[in-house]
Design an enzyme around this catalytic site. Sequence first.
Site, PDB file in Angstrom:
ATOM      1  N   CYS A 131       0.809  -1.323  -0.049  1.00 52.59           N
ATOM      2  CA  CYS A 131       0.307   0.016  -0.228  1.00 52.59           C
ATOM      3  C   CYS A 131       1.308   1.619  -0.377  1.00 52.59           C
ATOM      4  O   CYS A 131       0.442   2.356   0.363  1.00 52.59           O
ATOM      5  CB  CYS A 131      -0.859   0.303   1.222  1.00 52.59           C
ATOM      6  SG  CYS A 131      -2.022  -1.490   0.917  1.00 52.59           S
ATOM      7  N   LYS A 196      -7.693  -0.249  11.230  1.00 54.68           N
ATOM      8  CA  LYS A 196      -7.892  -1.343   9.898  1.00 54.68           C
ATOM      9  C   LYS A 196      -6.888  -2.220  10.525  1.00 54.68           C
ATOM     10  O   LYS A 196      -5.393  -2.304  10.612  1.00 54.68           O
ATOM     11  CB  LYS A 196      -7.436  -0.606   8.820  1.00 54.68           C
ATOM     12  CG  LYS A 196      -7.662  -2.106   7.871  1.00 54.68           C
ATOM     13  CD  LYS A 196      -7.242  -1.489   6.315  1.00 54.68           C
ATOM     14  CE  LYS A 196      -7.148  -2.511   5.557  1.00 54.68           C
ATOM     15  NZ  LYS A 196      -6.933  -1.780   3.602  1.00 54.68           N
ATOM     16  N   ARG A 206      -8.325 -10.100  -1.710  1.00 55.04           N
ATOM     17  CA  ARG A 206      -7.249 -10.230  -2.572  1.00 55.04           C
ATOM     18  C   ARG A 206      -7.725 -10.719  -3.892  1.00 55.04           C
ATOM     19  O   ARG A 206      -6.877  -9.922  -4.895  1.00 55.04           O
ATOM     20  CB  ARG A 206      -6.421 -10.500  -1.952  1.00 55.04           C
ATOM     21  CG  ARG A 206      -6.131 -10.142  -1.309  1.00 55.04           C
ATOM     22  CD  ARG A 206      -5.332 -10.446   0.266  1.00 55.04           C
ATOM     23  NE  ARG A 206      -4.436  -9.124   1.612  1.00 55.04           N
ATOM     24  CZ  ARG A 206      -4.265  -9.919   2.697  1.00 55.04           C
ATOM     25  NH1 ARG A 206      -3.751 -10.638   2.685  1.00 55.04           N
ATOM     26  NH2 ARG A 206      -3.953  -8.850   3.690  1.00 55.04           N
ATOM     27  N   LYS A 249     -12.330  -2.423  10.355  1.00 55.21           N
ATOM     28  CA  LYS A 249     -12.215  -3.091   9.923  1.00 55.21           C
ATOM     29  C   LYS A 249     -11.390  -3.988  10.197  1.00 55.21           C
ATOM     30  O   LYS A 249     -10.392  -3.404  10.991  1.00 55.21           O
ATOM     31  CB  LYS A 249     -12.159  -2.327   8.219  1.00 55.21           C
ATOM     32  CG  LYS A 249     -11.645  -3.487   7.143  1.00 55.21           C
ATOM     33  CD  LYS A 249     -11.119  -2.808   6.064  1.00 55.21           C
ATOM     34  CE  LYS A 249     -11.510  -3.598   4.439  1.00 55.21           C
ATOM     35  NZ  LYS A 249     -10.494  -3.323   3.248  1.00 55.21           N
TER      36      LYS A 249
END
Length: 326
Positions: A131, A196, A206, A249
């Site tokens: 990320c 998260k 994914r 999350k």
Amino acid sequence: MNQLVFDRHRRLRQNAAIRRMVRETTLSVDDFIYPVFAVEGENIKNEIPSMPGIYQFSLDRLDEEIDEVVALGIPAVMVFGIPDHKDAVGSGAYHDHGIVQKAIRQIKARHPELIVIADTCLCEYTDHGHCGVIVDGDVENDQSLELLAKTAVSQAAAGADIIAPSNMMDGFVAAIRRALDEAGYIHVPIMSYAVKYASSFYGPFRDAADSAPQFGDRKTYQMDPANRLEALREAASDVDEGADFLMVKPGLAFLDILRDLRERFDLPLVTYNVSGEYAMIKAAALNGWLDEKQTVMESLISMKRAGADLIITYFAKDAVKWLREG
């Protein structure tokens, strides 16, 4: 003979009408955000194997999905993109003609009243699947912030109503808020993935977004599932940096964290009923082991009861239909 004295709690459960009247927590269509996956190409509607009923759509097929969402009254979608090209810095994430930017423009042109939330991350667009920018084998925080900020501005320029940064870099809300404000998008709110966790429940996503890391894992930037107090620190930082929404999350495995945030912060609170949670219920239902409707609605009500104002869920379309059935 002495009469027993005790409370008669069952009086308020004796029939469906009374149970409805005293119900403390309810679900409505306005609680839901529906994720959609846009992919480059033509005439594509690919079912995701690990997520039955969820599809990747090319732009020429996307309208059929969005039209159904609008017809059901679901107020918002979250847009994820699968590009046809990836590179080391995820340039497709912030390109003016990136797949998410094109999808946003198309959706807003056809349904201007629908709230479009842009997933703001790089993992779908990097060839390494992480990320951010890789330096010496790890994700370099501050360089990644610059690219996230560029991505957010490009998504706002395309018409996104809300920016939802999900990569868990330190300072990501501050960097994005400054970039949006400097570009003139002071009215665009940030829905921060404030808490998260590095969760195994993301596996099917994914597949959907083709975003699995090519080496290592995301544990240096996503949270350890064992930690509770750290979640409060993460959320507090995002509040200080200017977040407009806070997200937890995944959802089901972290209801305690959702409740912790509800008790401490007054911002709108979002939870993500993630792909693994969806896949587990779907698999059990398809095998006849669970009643899908009852299990889904019980799961969603648990998130609302724990404190969520909004729920991002792949079950949104089904849940609305079940709510209409009564």
